[in-house]
Write a protein that holds these residues in place. Structure first.
Motif, PDB file in Angstrom:
ATOM      1  N   LYS A  64       0.836  -1.207   0.000  1.00 34.76           N
ATOM      2  CA  LYS A  64       0.000   0.000   0.000  1.00 34.76           C
ATOM      3  C   LYS A  64       0.865   1.249   0.000  1.00 34.76           C
ATOM      4  CE  LYS A  64      -2.168  -0.906   3.867  1.00 34.76           C
ATOM      5  NZ  LYS A  64      -3.002  -0.752   5.055  1.00 34.76           N
ATOM      6  N   SER A  65       0.209   2.373  -0.265  1.00 30.42           N
ATOM      7  CA  SER A  65       0.921   3.641  -0.255  1.00 30.42           C
ATOM      8  C   SER A  65       0.926   4.230   1.152  1.00 30.42           C
ATOM      9  CB  SER A  65       0.249   4.630  -1.221  1.00 30.42           C
ATOM     10  OG  SER A  65      -1.075   4.893  -0.810  1.00 30.42           O
ATOM     11  N   ASP A  83       1.833   1.845 -12.192  1.00 32.48           N
ATOM     12  CA  ASP A  83       0.916   2.026 -11.060  1.00 32.48           C
ATOM     13  C   ASP A  83       1.683   2.344  -9.782  1.00 32.48           C
ATOM     14  OD1 ASP A  83      -1.243   1.504 -12.679  1.00 32.48           O
ATOM     15  OD2 ASP A  83      -1.355  -0.619 -12.168  1.00 32.48           O
ATOM     16  N   SER A  95       3.444   6.003  -9.997  1.00 32.09           N
ATOM     17  CA  SER A  95       2.472   7.096 -10.026  1.00 32.09           C
ATOM     18  C   SER A  95       1.816   7.278  -8.664  1.00 32.09           C
ATOM     19  CB  SER A  95       1.416   6.842 -11.105  1.00 32.09           C
ATOM     20  OG  SER A  95       0.744   5.612 -10.890  1.00 32.09           O
ATOM     21  N   LYS A  96       1.466   6.165  -8.000  1.00 31.04           N
ATOM     22  CA  LYS A  96       0.871   6.260  -6.666  1.00 31.04           C
ATOM     23  C   LYS A  96       1.882   6.785  -5.652  1.00 31.04           C
ATOM     24  CE  LYS A  96      -2.430   2.504  -7.472  1.00 31.04           C
ATOM     25  NZ  LYS A  96      -2.791   1.109  -7.142  1.00 31.04           N
ATOM     26  N   GLU A  97       3.124   6.339  -5.776  1.00 33.24           N
ATOM     27  CA  GLU A  97       4.182   6.791  -4.857  1.00 33.24           C
ATOM     28  C   GLU A  97       4.407   8.289  -4.996  1.00 33.24           C
ATOM     29  OE1 GLU A  97       7.107   6.634  -1.990  1.00 33.24           O
ATOM     30  OE2 GLU A  97       5.862   4.947  -2.612  1.00 33.24           O
ATOM     31  N   SER A 156       1.614  10.320  -3.509  1.00 33.75           N
ATOM     32  CA  SER A 156       1.631  10.361  -2.045  1.00 33.75           C
ATOM     33  C   SER A 156       2.673  11.330  -1.515  1.00 33.75           C
ATOM     34  CB  SER A 156       1.888   8.952  -1.485  1.00 33.75           C
ATOM     35  OG  SER A 156       3.192   8.509  -1.801  1.00 33.75           O
ATOM     36  N   ASP A 198      -5.600  13.457  -7.537  1.00 33.12           N
ATOM     37  CA  ASP A 198      -5.611  12.253  -6.712  1.00 33.12           C
ATOM     38  C   ASP A 198      -5.504  11.017  -7.598  1.00 33.12           C
ATOM     39  OD1 ASP A 198      -8.252  11.647  -7.705  1.00 33.12           O
ATOM     40  OD2 ASP A 198      -9.074  13.019  -6.227  1.00 33.12           O
ATOM     41  N   GLU A 199      -5.453   9.858  -6.928  1.00 29.44           N
ATOM     42  CA  GLU A 199      -5.221   8.599  -7.633  1.00 29.44           C
ATOM     43  C   GLU A 199      -6.356   8.255  -8.591  1.00 29.44           C
ATOM     44  OE1 GLU A 199      -4.888   3.956  -6.320  1.00 29.44           O
ATOM     45  OE2 GLU A 199      -3.891   5.441  -5.047  1.00 29.44           O
ATOM     46  N   THR A 230      -6.030   7.687 -12.612  1.00 34.19           N
ATOM     47  CA  THR A 230      -6.419   6.459 -13.310  1.00 34.19           C
ATOM     48  C   THR A 230      -7.414   6.752 -14.416  1.00 34.19           C
ATOM     49  OG1 THR A 230      -6.080   5.198 -11.272  1.00 34.19           O
ATOM     50  CG2 THR A 230      -7.379   4.152 -13.013  1.00 34.19           C
TER      51      THR A 230
END
Length: 636
Positions: free
Chosen positions: A94-95, A230, A233-235, A238, A340-341, A345
């Protein structure tokens, strides 16, 4: 005391892992950073253990400042490994923003305990130097408890997240935990210094599972894959750092593969990664799917995007051949456009789809308007699903006139959707969403049910209507058992099969899928007639007209409008009508809006007309009233 040879072996293992890491292009995400910290701590622990061992044998050095520093590094580095290990396990799943309070406490407290205990441990082992202090003291046991807690937490966390990690990784973590406990037991019982070596071997296991760079790499393009995209980009989201994403699509890859061969096509794909790093420094490229790629970098300007597209669009030279590359791209910037994520997406999928279908511009720059369009599309999807649950789709009917008799002998049933919050939603919008979500199958059954009820309640055959045409989507036609369900619905209303005609587009008719053929054959055997819809919009040919024995050929409105002003198009249309007539297929022209068009069509031999010149699509009530009024006029 034996076992320092194992520390030397641990150094060699760590050295090998460092070589692999430096020779691989690793994504700058927290998971990879934590793994490097584990490797650093293991390296420091092993090296300091070796150094302190040799200094311990020298009476003049075993109380010196260097010996004290090496002991401190050894104890601190080794005992911090399990703390970083826990962070690594959780970061892999998880982030940072998804972590709960308990996990944050577990991340912090064990590390603090280690840093508090280590100085006291060094003091006991060095300054209070006795034969007894060579063995375990209070601070050792406290650190053992911390290490055991961290290992067990990592184990239970992995098991709890088994759906995310997968069975193979869970198994490896379980085995790794058991092996570490066994090594600790051997170390305590036999006094062998196996711990650093055991941890270093564990790092190899982790490298081969959770940390394996090959899992995130695409060998064909020598880039990262969608999983890596994925993760990074999420990292980066955050950490709130500004960055840009360039979506890239090679539109003519099929042409390149067909003309030059797949090997040359692979060479073209290999060009993208090195070019992106040259044009956009410190960038990371990802192969998302097919011929779609994404480039992520902290500093991306519109000029860089244009340079990137221009460079790729110029003919690439491979084996002495100039290979033309048709490239389109889109640029998405954080936080300028998305925040945001979920927006990321949605935007990536939306913009990549837009780049794929781009006709005029080679570069599309994402704006807030695109996010509004995405939100509208999401709202439409919600409305589509809600209307399926409520069966609230409306059916409108557009009358079709037989110009030879002057009567409206048939009509096309058209699905309409009016959502409470969105109002009228155009058919081409909600049908596309319904096809992608799979709801089109249920929508087709709802429309069929409502058409059957309309036929039964109004006795439309008494109003001169010989049949009603209903569209079948490609998704419906590819559903096993579709024909049986359709027949069951119609027979439940005791409707003559001749009163229902089905329309399929020429793109569906080109399908050779066995399920499609089975469904169409069953419906034809049951007495239903078929029309080939939108003829002329695709790669039309006579094979489709002949192979399925269509009863009606529907000329697309683009053909009708073009024939009005283009003599070549008119000749082509007349030839199509003549062939259809010889094959005993009735020809229906849709989109008839002017008297001039109607005149040309009549002269060409077209029998059925559909369009605004005669009537717009009507609700059930208005359709029945329309038929009644036309019948009354005919009688007069």
């Amino acid at each position: 005391m034996l076992g320092f040879e194992f520390d030397i072996a641990a150094i060699f293992v760590c050295f090998s892992l460092w070589i692999i890491l430096f020779s691989s292009r690793i994504l700058p995400i927290k998971q990879n950073l934590l793994y490097r910290w584990m490797l650093i701590l293991t390296t420091v622990s092993s090296a300091s253990a070796i150094g302190s061992h040799f200094l311990y044998r020298m009476p003049s050095m075993n109380h010196g400042i260097l010996f004290i520093i090496l002991c401190f590094l050894n104890y601190a580095a080794f005992n911090l490994i399990t703390c970083v290990y826990v962070k690594f396990i959780v970061a892999s799943a998880k982030s940072k923003r998804d972590r709960n309070l308990i996990e944050k406490v577990i991340f912090t407290v064990p590390g603090v305990i280690v840093l508090i205990c280590v100085p006291f441990l060094v003091y006991s082992k060095v300054w209070v130097f006795t034969a007894e202090t060579l063995h375990d003291v209070l601070w050792d046991y406290i650190l053992y408890v911390v290490a055991v807690f961290n290992m067990l937490f990592g184990l239970f966390y992995t098991i709890r997240k088994h759906d995310f990690f997968g069975r193979r990784i869970v198994t490896v973590v379980c085995v790794y935990t058991v092996v570490i406990f066994m090594i600790v037991a051997v170390n305590l019982i036999m006094k062998l210094m196996l711990l650093n070596f055991g941890v270093s071997l564990g790092l190899i296991f982790i490298f081969m599972t959770l940390q394996d760079p090959n899992v995130m790499r695409d060998t064909r393009s020598n880039s990262f894959n969608s999983k890596g995209f994925d993760l990074i980009s999420k990292e980066w989201l955050s950490t709130k750092k500004s960055f840009g994403i360039i979506g890239v699509h090679i539109k003519n890859m099929s042409f390149i593969n067909d003309k030059y061969g797949i090997e040359i096509g692979n060479k073209v794909v290999e060009q993208i990664a090195p070019l992106s790093r040259i044009i956009i420094p410190n960038s990371y490229i990802f192969h998302l799917r097919g011929t779609s790629f994404a480039v992520i970098a902290e500093k991306v300007s519109e000029g860089k995007v244009r340079d990137f597209v221009d460079t790729l669009s110029n003919k690439v030279k491979i084996r002495g051949m100039n290979i033309p590359i048709d490239v389109v791209a889109c640029l998405m910037e954080y936080p300028k456009v998305f925040h945001d994520e979920k927006q990321l997406t949605d935007l990536v999928e939306f913009m990549m789809d837009g780049a794929y279908h781009a006709q005029k511009s080679r570069i599309i720059f994402a704006t807030q308007e695109h996010l509004k369009k995405i939100q509208y599309d999401n709202d439409v999807l919600v409305a589509v699903k809600q209307a399926v649950q409520d069966s609230s789709y409306q059916v409108f009917y557009q009358p079709i006139m037989n110009v030879q008799t002057g009567e409206f002998e048939t009509a096309e049933a058209l699905a309409r959707l009016v959502a409470p919050d969105l109002g009228f939603i155009p058919p081409d919008v909600f049908i596309q969403k319904a096809e992608r979500s799979g709801d089109i199958v249920r929508i087709g059954e709802i429309i069929l049910e409502k058409v059957c009820k309309m036929i039964c309640s109004n006795k439309i055959e008494n109003l001169g209507v010989k049949n009603v045409k209903i569209n079948l989507s490609v998704i419906q036609c590819l559903q096993r058992g579709m024909a049986d369900r359709v027949i069951r619905i119609i027979d439940a209303h005791e409707i003559d099969h001749e009163l229902i005609n089905f329309e399929i587009t020429e793109s569906i008719a080109d399908n050779s899928d066995s399920i499609f053929i089975e469904n169409v054959s069953k419906l034809k055997d049951a007495g239903f007639k078929f029309a080939l819809d939108d003829y002329g919009t695709g790669y039309s040919n006579m094979t489709r007209m002949i192979s399925f024995h269509f009863d009606v050929l529907k000329l697309d409105k683009s053909i009708v409008w073009m024939a009005e002003n283009n003599s070549d198009a008119l000749i082509s249309m007349k030839g199509t009508v003549d062939i259809a007539d010889r094959l005993k297929m009735a020809v229906l022209a849709e989109g008839v809006e002017t008297e001039a068009q109607a005149k040309i069509l009549k002269e060409s031999g077209v029998k059925f007309f559909q369009g605004f010149l005669y009537s717009k699509p009507l609700s059930e009530y208005d359709f029945i009233e329309f038929l009644k009024n036309k019948r009354n006029v005919m009688k007069v």
